[in-house]
Write a protein that holds these residues in place. Sequence first.
Motif, PDB file in Angstrom:
ATOM      1  N   LYS A   1       0.839  -1.203   0.000  1.00 44.44           N
ATOM      2  CA  LYS A   1       0.000   0.000   0.000  1.00 44.44           C
ATOM      3  C   LYS A   1       0.873   1.253   0.000  1.00 44.44           C
ATOM      4  N   PHE A   2       1.931   1.215   0.819  1.00 46.49           N
ATOM      5  CA  PHE A   2       2.862   2.334   0.932  1.00 46.49           C
ATOM      6  C   PHE A   2       3.524   2.610  -0.417  1.00 46.49           C
ATOM      7  N   THR A   3       4.003   1.560  -1.064  1.00 45.00           N
ATOM      8  CA  THR A   3       4.675   1.688  -2.356  1.00 45.00           C
ATOM      9  C   THR A   3       3.723   2.219  -3.419  1.00 45.00           C
ATOM     10  N   LYS A   4       2.479   1.758  -3.405  1.00 44.54           N
ATOM     11  CA  LYS A   4       1.486   2.230  -4.373  1.00 44.54           C
ATOM     12  C   LYS A   4       1.199   3.715  -4.164  1.00 44.54           C
ATOM     13  N   ALA A   5       1.062   4.131  -2.913  1.00 46.00           N
ATOM     14  CA  ALA A   5       0.807   5.541  -2.614  1.00 46.00           C
ATOM     15  C   ALA A   5       1.988   6.402  -3.061  1.00 46.00           C
ATOM     16  N   ILE A   6       3.207   5.928  -2.828  1.00 45.21           N
ATOM     17  CA  ILE A   6       4.405   6.648  -3.260  1.00 45.21           C
ATOM     18  C   ILE A   6       4.407   6.801  -4.783  1.00 45.21           C
ATOM     19  N   ARG A   7       4.068   5.736  -5.475  1.00 43.35           N
ATOM     20  CA  ARG A   7       4.055   5.751  -6.941  1.00 43.35           C
ATOM     21  C   ARG A   7       3.036   6.762  -7.459  1.00 43.35           C
ATOM     22  N   ILE A   8       1.862   6.798  -6.878  1.00 43.08           N
ATOM     23  CA  ILE A   8       0.809   7.728  -7.326  1.00 43.08           C
ATOM     24  C   ILE A   8       1.222   9.174  -7.082  1.00 43.08           C
ATOM     25  N   VAL A   9       1.756   9.449  -5.894  1.00 39.96           N
ATOM     26  CA  VAL A   9       2.160  10.817  -5.564  1.00 39.96           C
ATOM     27  C   VAL A   9       3.345  11.250  -6.431  1.00 39.96           C
ATOM     28  N   SER A  10       4.229  10.329  -6.749  1.00 39.96           N
ATOM     29  CA  SER A  10       5.409  10.652  -7.556  1.00 39.96           C
ATOM     30  C   SER A  10       5.060  11.028  -8.986  1.00 39.96           C
ATOM     31  N   LYS A  11       3.906  10.649  -9.462  1.00 45.87           N
ATOM     32  CA  LYS A  11       3.499  10.959 -10.833  1.00 45.87           C
ATOM     33  C   LYS A  11       3.036  12.399 -11.001  1.00 45.87           C
ATOM     34  N   PHE A  12       2.844  13.108  -9.900  1.00 43.87           N
ATOM     35  CA  PHE A  12       2.388  14.495  -9.977  1.00 43.87           C
ATOM     36  C   PHE A  12       3.439  15.349 -10.678  1.00 43.87           C
ATOM     37  N   THR A  13       2.995  16.177 -11.600  1.00 42.04           N
ATOM     38  CA  THR A  13       3.904  17.076 -12.303  1.00 42.04           C
ATOM     39  C   THR A  13       3.349  18.488 -12.286  1.00 42.04           C
ATOM     40  N   TYR A  14       4.247  19.425 -12.440  1.00 38.76           N
ATOM     41  CA  TYR A  14       3.864  20.830 -12.548  1.00 38.76           C
ATOM     42  C   TYR A  14       4.572  21.366 -13.781  1.00 38.76           C
ATOM     43  N   GLY A  15       3.825  21.875 -14.729  1.00 34.01           N
ATOM     44  CA  GLY A  15       4.366  22.223 -16.034  1.00 34.01           C
ATOM     45  C   GLY A  15       5.165  23.512 -16.126  1.00 34.01           C
ATOM     46  N   ASP A  16       4.779  24.552 -15.430  1.00 33.69           N
ATOM     47  CA  ASP A  16       5.416  25.854 -15.580  1.00 33.69           C
ATOM     48  C   ASP A  16       6.728  25.905 -14.794  1.00 33.69           C
ATOM     49  N   ARG A  17       7.847  25.866 -15.495  1.00 33.71           N
ATOM     50  CA  ARG A  17       9.153  25.850 -14.830  1.00 33.71           C
ATOM     51  C   ARG A  17       9.432  27.160 -14.105  1.00 33.71           C
ATOM     52  N   GLY A  18       9.025  28.262 -14.648  1.00 36.15           N
ATOM     53  CA  GLY A  18       9.252  29.547 -14.007  1.00 36.15           C
ATOM     54  C   GLY A  18      10.735  29.839 -13.856  1.00 36.15           C
ATOM     55  N   GLU A  19      11.041  30.925 -13.192  1.00 35.52           N
ATOM     56  CA  GLU A  19      12.433  31.287 -12.925  1.00 35.52           C
ATOM     57  C   GLU A  19      12.608  31.359 -11.423  1.00 35.52           C
ATOM     58  N   CYS A  20      13.347  30.400 -10.897  1.00 34.75           N
ATOM     59  CA  CYS A  20      13.539  30.323  -9.450  1.00 34.75           C
ATOM     60  C   CYS A  20      15.029  30.221  -9.158  1.00 34.75           C
ATOM     61  N   GLN A  21      15.467  30.988  -8.196  1.00 30.64           N
ATOM     62  CA  GLN A  21      16.878  30.994  -7.828  1.00 30.64           C
ATOM     63  C   GLN A  21      17.193  29.951  -6.761  1.00 30.64           C
ATOM     64  N   SER A  22      16.193  29.491  -6.038  1.00 36.94           N
ATOM     65  CA  SER A  22      16.450  28.563  -4.940  1.00 36.94           C
ATOM     66  C   SER A  22      16.536  27.118  -5.435  1.00 36.94           C
ATOM     67  N   THR A  23      17.223  26.297  -4.657  1.00 35.85           N
ATOM     68  CA  THR A  23      17.346  24.869  -4.942  1.00 35.85           C
ATOM     69  C   THR A  23      16.734  24.103  -3.783  1.00 35.85           C
ATOM     70  N   CYS A  24      16.620  22.794  -3.942  1.00 33.30           N
ATOM     71  CA  CYS A  24      16.053  21.975  -2.865  1.00 33.30           C
ATOM     72  C   CYS A  24      16.865  22.112  -1.577  1.00 33.30           C
ATOM     73  N   GLU A  25      18.179  22.182  -1.730  1.00 32.82           N
ATOM     74  CA  GLU A  25      19.048  22.239  -0.563  1.00 32.82           C
ATOM     75  C   GLU A  25      18.910  23.543   0.213  1.00 32.82           C
ATOM     76  N   SER A  26      18.324  24.567  -0.397  1.00 26.18           N
ATOM     77  CA  SER A  26      18.162  25.845   0.294  1.00 26.18           C
ATOM     78  C   SER A  26      16.993  25.831   1.277  1.00 26.18           C
ATOM     79  N   TYR A  27      16.142  24.828   1.178  1.00 27.47           N
ATOM     80  CA  TYR A  27      14.995  24.736   2.083  1.00 27.47           C
ATOM     81  C   TYR A  27      15.392  24.023   3.372  1.00 27.47           C
ATOM     82  N   THR A  28      14.693  24.342   4.453  1.00 28.32           N
ATOM     83  CA  THR A  28      14.998  23.712   5.741  1.00 28.32           C
ATOM     84  C   THR A  28      14.597  22.245   5.724  1.00 28.32           C
ATOM     85  N   LYS A  29      15.262  21.472   6.569  1.00 30.57           N
ATOM     86  CA  LYS A  29      14.958  20.049   6.672  1.00 30.57           C
ATOM     87  C   LYS A  29      13.930  19.831   7.775  1.00 30.57           C
TER      88      LYS A  29
END
Length: 130
Positions: free
Chosen positions: A87-115
């Motif tokens: 069930k966990f793996t299936k939920a991960i697979r479904i959520v991972s398929k989400f996409t967002y089309g507009d790339r935009g212009e962003c200066q930040s990276t994933c590592e710039s966000y808090t953990k």
Amino acid sequence: MKRMIVFCMLFFCSTMVLTAASPRAVKYRQIQQKIKQLETMVKDKDAELLHTPENPVEGCLYTAVTCFKKGIQKLQSVSSSSQEKAKFTKAIRIVSKFTYGDRGECQSTCESYTKKTPKEFLKDFANLMQ
């Protein structure tokens, strides 16, 4: 009489079309449900902290979604039963398929966000989806 029946059928059909949810809205709702499901199944103690975008600006939504998709892959199941892991793996697979089309212009990276912990990570992802 025929005109009245045709009019009623036309009115009924047009009402049904207007009230039907768009496929995108249905997909978002499904992803939100899977995120909520994951919150109960995810290992939170002794788990890796994940970079968590909070309140991204309009141009950074693509980067935020990408960060969440990378973080989703790092989640671990709290259960050891094979049925729960499936069930966990299936939920991960479904959520991972989400996409967002507009790339935009962003200066930040994933590592710039808090953990944050996996549960906080999922809550922030659900907030972004809303």
